[in-house]
Design a protein around this motif. Structure first.
Motif, PDB file in Angstrom:
ATOM      1  N   VAL A 111      39.573  38.428  44.615  1.00  0.00           N
ATOM      2  CA  VAL A 111      40.755  38.094  45.407  1.00  0.00           C
ATOM      3  C   VAL A 111      41.362  36.812  44.863  1.00  0.00           C
ATOM      4  N   THR A 112      42.676  36.710  45.015  1.00  0.00           N
ATOM      5  CA  THR A 112      43.357  35.495  44.584  1.00  0.00           C
ATOM      6  C   THR A 112      43.148  34.397  45.620  1.00  0.00           C
ATOM      7  N   VAL A 113      43.518  33.168  45.263  1.00  0.00           N
ATOM      8  CA  VAL A 113      43.402  32.049  46.208  1.00  0.00           C
ATOM      9  C   VAL A 113      44.302  32.280  47.417  1.00  0.00           C
ATOM     10  N   ASP A 114      45.305  33.160  47.283  1.00  0.00           N
ATOM     11  CA  ASP A 114      46.194  33.507  48.397  1.00  0.00           C
ATOM     12  C   ASP A 114      45.670  34.693  49.202  1.00  0.00           C
ATOM     13  N   GLY A 115      44.487  35.217  48.836  1.00  0.00           N
ATOM     14  CA  GLY A 115      43.874  36.297  49.609  1.00  0.00           C
ATOM     15  C   GLY A 115      44.271  37.700  49.194  1.00  0.00           C
ATOM     16  N   GLU A 116      44.978  37.856  48.069  1.00  0.00           N
ATOM     17  CA  GLU A 116      45.372  39.183  47.607  1.00  0.00           C
ATOM     18  C   GLU A 116      44.230  39.811  46.808  1.00  0.00           C
ATOM     19  N   CYS A 117      43.886  41.036  47.174  1.00  0.00           N
ATOM     20  CA  CYS A 117      42.788  41.727  46.489  1.00  0.00           C
ATOM     21  C   CYS A 117      43.299  42.336  45.180  1.00  0.00           C
ATOM     22  N   LEU A 118      42.635  41.983  44.067  1.00  0.00           N
ATOM     23  CA  LEU A 118      43.007  42.523  42.754  1.00  0.00           C
ATOM     24  C   LEU A 118      42.132  43.694  42.344  1.00  0.00           C
ATOM     25  N   GLY A 119      41.007  43.892  43.030  1.00  0.00           N
ATOM     26  CA  GLY A 119      40.096  44.980  42.693  1.00  0.00           C
ATOM     27  C   GLY A 119      38.668  44.481  42.607  1.00  0.00           C
ATOM     28  N   LYS A 120      37.869  45.156  41.775  1.00  0.00           N
ATOM     29  CA  LYS A 120      36.457  44.790  41.588  1.00  0.00           C
ATOM     30  C   LYS A 120      36.169  44.577  40.112  1.00  0.00           C
ATOM     31  N   VAL A 121      35.218  43.695  39.845  1.00  0.00           N
ATOM     32  CA  VAL A 121      34.777  43.470  38.469  1.00  0.00           C
ATOM     33  C   VAL A 121      34.032  44.721  38.012  1.00  0.00           C
ATOM     34  N   HIS A 122      34.582  45.394  37.008  1.00  0.00           N
ATOM     35  CA  HIS A 122      33.929  46.577  36.456  1.00  0.00           C
ATOM     36  C   HIS A 122      32.874  46.167  35.437  1.00  0.00           C
ATOM     37  N   HIS A 123      33.267  45.289  34.516  1.00  0.00           N
ATOM     38  CA  HIS A 123      32.340  44.758  33.515  1.00  0.00           C
ATOM     39  C   HIS A 123      32.951  43.506  32.907  1.00  0.00           C
ATOM     40  N   LEU A 124      32.213  42.881  32.030  1.00  0.00           N
ATOM     41  CA  LEU A 124      32.697  41.705  31.327  1.00  0.00           C
ATOM     42  C   LEU A 124      32.694  41.984  29.835  1.00  0.00           C
ATOM     43  N   MET A 125      33.576  41.266  29.121  1.00  0.00           N
ATOM     44  CA  MET A 125      33.634  41.377  27.666  1.00  0.00           C
ATOM     45  C   MET A 125      33.445  39.986  27.082  1.00  0.00           C
ATOM     46  N   GLU A 126      32.747  39.943  25.974  1.00  0.00           N
ATOM     47  CA  GLU A 126      32.572  38.690  25.271  1.00  0.00           C
ATOM     48  C   GLU A 126      33.685  38.579  24.240  1.00  0.00           C
ATOM     49  N   THR A 127      34.395  37.464  24.242  1.00  0.00           N
ATOM     50  CA  THR A 127      35.418  37.215  23.227  1.00  0.00           C
ATOM     51  C   THR A 127      35.039  35.936  22.502  1.00  0.00           C
ATOM     52  N   GLY A 128      35.789  35.584  21.513  1.00  0.00           N
ATOM     53  CA  GLY A 128      35.468  34.395  20.741  1.00  0.00           C
ATOM     54  C   GLY A 128      35.522  33.110  21.547  1.00  0.00           C
ATOM     55  N   SER A 129      36.477  33.008  22.455  1.00  0.00           N
ATOM     56  CA  SER A 129      36.640  31.743  23.169  1.00  0.00           C
ATOM     57  C   SER A 129      35.975  31.720  24.533  1.00  0.00           C
ATOM     58  N   ASN A 130      36.032  32.811  25.270  1.00  0.00           N
ATOM     59  CA  ASN A 130      35.409  32.867  26.596  1.00  0.00           C
ATOM     60  C   ASN A 130      35.181  34.315  26.998  1.00  0.00           C
ATOM     61  N   ASP A 131      34.344  34.509  28.008  1.00  0.00           N
ATOM     62  CA  ASP A 131      34.115  35.850  28.527  1.00  0.00           C
ATOM     63  C   ASP A 131      35.327  36.275  29.352  1.00  0.00           C
ATOM     64  N   VAL A 132      35.523  37.590  29.459  1.00  0.00           N
ATOM     65  CA  VAL A 132      36.668  38.137  30.180  1.00  0.00           C
ATOM     66  C   VAL A 132      36.176  39.132  31.220  1.00  0.00           C
ATOM     67  N   LEU A 133      36.671  38.992  32.445  1.00  0.00           N
ATOM     68  CA  LEU A 133      36.380  39.927  33.526  1.00  0.00           C
ATOM     69  C   LEU A 133      37.327  41.118  33.405  1.00  0.00           C
ATOM     70  N   VAL A 134      36.793  42.336  33.429  1.00  0.00           N
ATOM     71  CA  VAL A 134      37.626  43.529  33.480  1.00  0.00           C
ATOM     72  C   VAL A 134      37.631  43.960  34.940  1.00  0.00           C
ATOM     73  N   VAL A 135      38.788  43.771  35.593  1.00  0.00           N
ATOM     74  CA  VAL A 135      38.912  44.030  37.026  1.00  0.00           C
ATOM     75  C   VAL A 135      39.688  45.329  37.214  1.00  0.00           C
ATOM     76  N   GLN A 136      39.027  46.301  37.839  1.00  0.00           N
ATOM     77  CA  GLN A 136      39.664  47.588  38.085  1.00  0.00           C
ATOM     78  C   GLN A 136      40.118  47.676  39.534  1.00  0.00           C
ATOM     79  N   ALA A 137      41.257  48.335  39.721  1.00  0.00           N
ATOM     80  CA  ALA A 137      41.842  48.498  41.050  1.00  0.00           C
ATOM     81  C   ALA A 137      40.911  49.289  41.965  1.00  0.00           C
ATOM     82  N   THR A 138      41.021  49.002  43.256  1.00  0.00           N
ATOM     83  CA  THR A 138      40.292  49.741  44.285  1.00  0.00           C
ATOM     84  C   THR A 138      41.303  50.216  45.317  1.00  0.00           C
ATOM     85  N   ALA A 139      40.837  50.964  46.296  1.00  0.00           N
ATOM     86  CA  ALA A 139      41.732  51.462  47.349  1.00  0.00           C
ATOM     87  C   ALA A 139      42.407  50.308  48.087  1.00  0.00           C
ATOM     88  N   GLY A 140      41.734  49.174  48.211  1.00  0.00           N
ATOM     89  CA  GLY A 140      42.295  48.050  48.948  1.00  0.00           C
ATOM     90  C   GLY A 140      43.041  47.034  48.119  1.00  0.00           C
TER      91      GLY A 140
END
Length: 175
Positions: A111-140
């Motif tokens: 969820v954002t700091v404003d309370g908006e739901c973006l989905g759920k963390v499906h998995h993470l990816m390693e990149t050169g500079s930092n890890d990345v959250l892959v967030v997939q949509a949910t019903a809410g």
């Protein structure tokens, strides 16, 4: 690393190495040699669970090679190629406050700091500079978009609550 019940996947057997039963392993641990710190493995091969004991291992080029107890020839070793390497989650070391294993973040509601739901963390990816959250949509969630959100604690990730399975991010939903 991904978790199933009380086990965590820490690597995968990729191929044989040499003629004496050694195996090449792709390690998900950081550092890669960390996989060698776990002597008791559970190999998951096509749904079969096979207990295995690590006899010895070492870094070999960019990867890891291991010898497992009872596997002493190339043909027998080949039958284990493709197996996921799992360990009991209880064997994982405690992390310092504010640090998490990837499997602990997977499945958290984002969820954002404003309370908006973006989905759920499906998995993470390693990149050169930092890890990345892959967030997939949910019903809410606010829309049905998949989002890639940098895992930057205190900058983007404002909080993680494992008890409520929730992560708060400072992220513009338009991205």
């Amino acid at each position: 690393m991904t978790q199933t019940s009380q086990e965590t996947v820490i690597g995968r057997i990729t191929s044989v190495f040499g003629v004496k039963g050694w195996l090449k392993v792709y390690s998900y641990t950081d550092p890669k040699e960390g996989i060698l710190e776990y002597p008791h493995w559970i190999l998951d091969l096509d749904g079969k669970r096979i207990p295995a004991k690590l006899e010895e291992g070492r870094r070999q080029g960019q990867g890891i090679v291991v010898r497992l107890k009872g596997i002493d020839d190339r043909d027998l070793a080949r039958t284990y190629c493709g197996a996921e390497v799992r360990v009991s989650t209880a064997e994982l070391p405690e992390l310092p406050e504010g640090e998490y294993y990837w499997f602990q973040l997977e499945g958290l509601e984002v969820v954002t700091v404003d309370g908006e739901c973006l989905g759920k963390v499906h998995h993470l990816m390693e990149t050169g500079s930092n890890d990345v959250l892959v967030v997939q949509a949910t019903a809410g969630s606010i829309d049905q978009r998949e989002r890639l959100i940098p895992y930057l604690p205190d900058r983007v990730v404002q909080g993680v609550d494992l008890a409520t399975k929730r992560m708060v991010v400072d992220w513009d939903p338009e991205f």
